[in-house]
Design a protein around this motif. Structure first.
Motif, PDB file in Angstrom:
ATOM      1  N   LYS A  43       0.832  -1.204  -0.058  1.00  0.00           N
ATOM      2  CA  LYS A  43      -0.201  -0.034   0.002  1.00  0.00           C
ATOM      3  C   LYS A  43       0.708   1.110  -0.083  1.00  0.00           C
ATOM      4  O   LYS A  43       0.342   2.294  -0.393  1.00  0.00           O
TER       5      LYS A  43
ATOM      6  N   ASN B 265      -2.524   2.838   9.557  1.00  0.00           N
ATOM      7  CA  ASN B 265      -2.762   2.048   8.625  1.00  0.00           C
ATOM      8  C   ASN B 265      -4.074   2.130   7.878  1.00  0.00           C
ATOM      9  O   ASN B 265      -4.305   2.259   6.507  1.00  0.00           O
ATOM     10  N   LYS B 266      -5.014   2.668   8.600  1.00  0.00           N
ATOM     11  CA  LYS B 266      -6.363   2.898   7.937  1.00  0.00           C
ATOM     12  C   LYS B 266      -6.132   4.137   7.307  1.00  0.00           C
ATOM     13  O   LYS B 266      -6.907   4.270   6.121  1.00  0.00           O
TER      14      LYS B 266
ATOM     15  N   ASP C 255      -5.047  -6.120  -0.380  1.00  0.00           N
ATOM     16  CA  ASP C 255      -5.566  -5.648   0.750  1.00  0.00           C
ATOM     17  C   ASP C 255      -6.922  -5.867   1.040  1.00  0.00           C
ATOM     18  O   ASP C 255      -7.659  -5.744  -0.068  1.00  0.00           O
ATOM     19  N   SER C 256      -7.346  -6.352   2.134  1.00  0.00           N
ATOM     20  CA  SER C 256      -8.878  -6.981   2.331  1.00  0.00           C
ATOM     21  C   SER C 256      -9.697  -6.014   2.173  1.00  0.00           C
ATOM     22  O   SER C 256     -10.891  -6.098   1.357  1.00  0.00           O
ATOM     23  N   GLU C 257      -9.528  -4.750   2.445  1.00  0.00           N
ATOM     24  CA  GLU C 257     -10.636  -3.658   2.271  1.00  0.00           C
ATOM     25  C   GLU C 257     -10.824  -3.164   0.795  1.00  0.00           C
ATOM     26  O   GLU C 257     -11.815  -2.955   0.271  1.00  0.00           O
TER      27      GLU C 257
ATOM     28  N   GLU D 182      -4.708   3.385   3.918  1.00  0.00           N
ATOM     29  CA  GLU D 182      -5.849   2.636   3.446  1.00  0.00           C
ATOM     30  C   GLU D 182      -6.829   3.532   2.672  1.00  0.00           C
ATOM     31  O   GLU D 182      -7.243   3.229   1.519  1.00  0.00           O
TER      32      GLU D 182
HETATM   33 MG    MG Z   1      -6.111  -3.766   5.373  1.00  0.00          MG
END
Ligand code: MG
Length: 382
Positions: A123, A215-216, A148-150, A219
């Motif tokens: 990311k 991290n968020k 990345d899961s999101e 993201e």
């Molecule tokens: Mg993630």
């Protein structure tokens, strides 16, 4: 014919999960090249197990150990940044970019240049240099699929829909290891406490970033870049259970979301198999057994770095690089016990106020040079 696969960052958490997924599909995929930072023992073991053709290690001092360990095999061994770029240049059906941090940038761009499909988990590259990744993939025709899961969730919700009609998207956050901590409690947090993530099992850097919600923030920026959205079109929702990963709000009032038990193999297999779904051994989501799914707005007072990151979405690229790389310096220092937990945000904020826009960030060299000056500035703030 088997599809050839390059795995950048093979000994990390995403890399190992990728191997786990591919182990179940040995007739369809050939792991042709693997790259790692300094862990030559695991690298050699994977290379032998999968009869890999090209093996790269970024730490040049590990080259001789790796070469000795692989003597008598057909593996070609490369070392250092140039060696890794040479491996990327050989061309693959699929590249998995899973090196953590800014260190993955050059190889991620090279993978976008020389691969047919790029499964991107790095990311920080997207945050710092989306312009170059986008250019490279457009020029080569490389398809980019987020891991990345999101972002995989958003991709799955947008795929086959008319993305011009998106009202906004939302990514979810578990809240990290310190989601119920007061600011006073955070001040005394040790690396050991911050490394205990409630839902996901990940590398150290991303787990600390989850505890600060940096991290968020990264993201949210990543989502804006990948799906060409502005700051008003990206929301973050705290969702403790990590079952709903992302939501897309369409202009007609419909909201499409993607759900699944937290398991990176699911999004890795989606990216590798795309446009086909693969079968992996996974635990099935059992909604009636879950007592509840909760959703809250993020607390910007306790987690100011998330607010800062969201405010940077529409801002200049140099600020995104500064946010990312000052955090890398700070997290490193925190893990080594050199600074306290709340000093991470102090280092980021101070570095941001000290950096000025360079003349140009249009090339990899310019971005690397600027990044170096961020590292120097952030190190002074420790
Ligand atoms: Mg993630």
């Amino acid at each position: 014919m088997k599809q050839s696969v390059l795995i950048l960052g093979v000994t990390g958490s995403i890399g190992m999960s990728t191997i786990n997924v591919l182990n179940q599909y040995q007739d369809d995929y050939q792991i042709k090249a693997i790259v790692s930072g300094s862990n030559w023992q695991d690298l050699a073991r994977i290379a032998k197990e999968h009869k890999v053709q090209y093996v790269g290690i970024s730490d040049e001092s590990s080259y001789n150990n790796l070469k000795d360990e692989l003597s008598g095999t057909d593996c070609q061994v490369f070392a250092g940044q140039e060696g890794i770029l040479e491996i990327c240049g050989k061309g693959y059906d699929i590249a998995v970019a899973a090196i953590a941090g800014f260190a993955g940038l050059a190889s991620t761009i090279a993978a976008a240049k020389y691969s047919k499909k790029l499964c991107i988990a790095n990311k920080e590259s997207i945050v710092c240099a989306w312009n170059l990744i986008n250019q490279a993939s457009k020029a080569s025709g490389c398809k980019i699929i987020p891991v990345d899961s999101e972002h995989s969730a958003l991709f799955q919700c947008i795929e086959n829909h008319n993305n011009k009609k998106i009202h906004k998207v939302a990514i979810t956050a578990s809240g990290g290891a310190l989601r119920d901590y007061s600011r006073d409690q955070m001040a005394g947090v040790t690396p050991e406490i911050a490394l205990k993530h409630p839902n996901w099992n990940m590398g150290a850097k991303v787990t600390i970033d989850s505890a600060t919600l940096v991290n968020k923030g990264l993201e949210a920026i990543e989502a804006a870049k990948l799906f060409d959205l502005s700051s008003s079109e990206v929301d973050v929702i705290v969702h403790r259970e990590s079952i709903v990963h992302g939501l897309v709000y369409y202009s007609d009032g419909s909201v499409i979301s993607q759900l699944g038990v937290p398991d990176m193999r699911s999004t890795i297999s989606y990216a590798i198999g795309y446009p086909h779904r693969m079968e992996i051994n996974h635990s099935l989501l059992n909604l009636p057994e879950m007592t509840k799914l909760s959703f809250e707005a993020p607390d910007f007072t306790r987690f100011p770095m998330l607010k800062l990151a969201l405010s940077l979405i529409d801002d200049e690229q140099y600020k995104l690089i500064t946010f990312n790389s000052a955090d890398e310096v700070a997290v490193n220092a925190f893990l080594k016990g050199q600074i306290g937990f709340l000093d991470i945000e102090r280092v980021i904020t101070e570095t941001l106020s000290n950096m000025r826009n360079p003349n140009s960030l249009g090339t990899l060299e310019e971005i690397q040079q600027f990044n170096q000056s961020v590292i120097e500035q952030a190190s002074k703030c420790l």
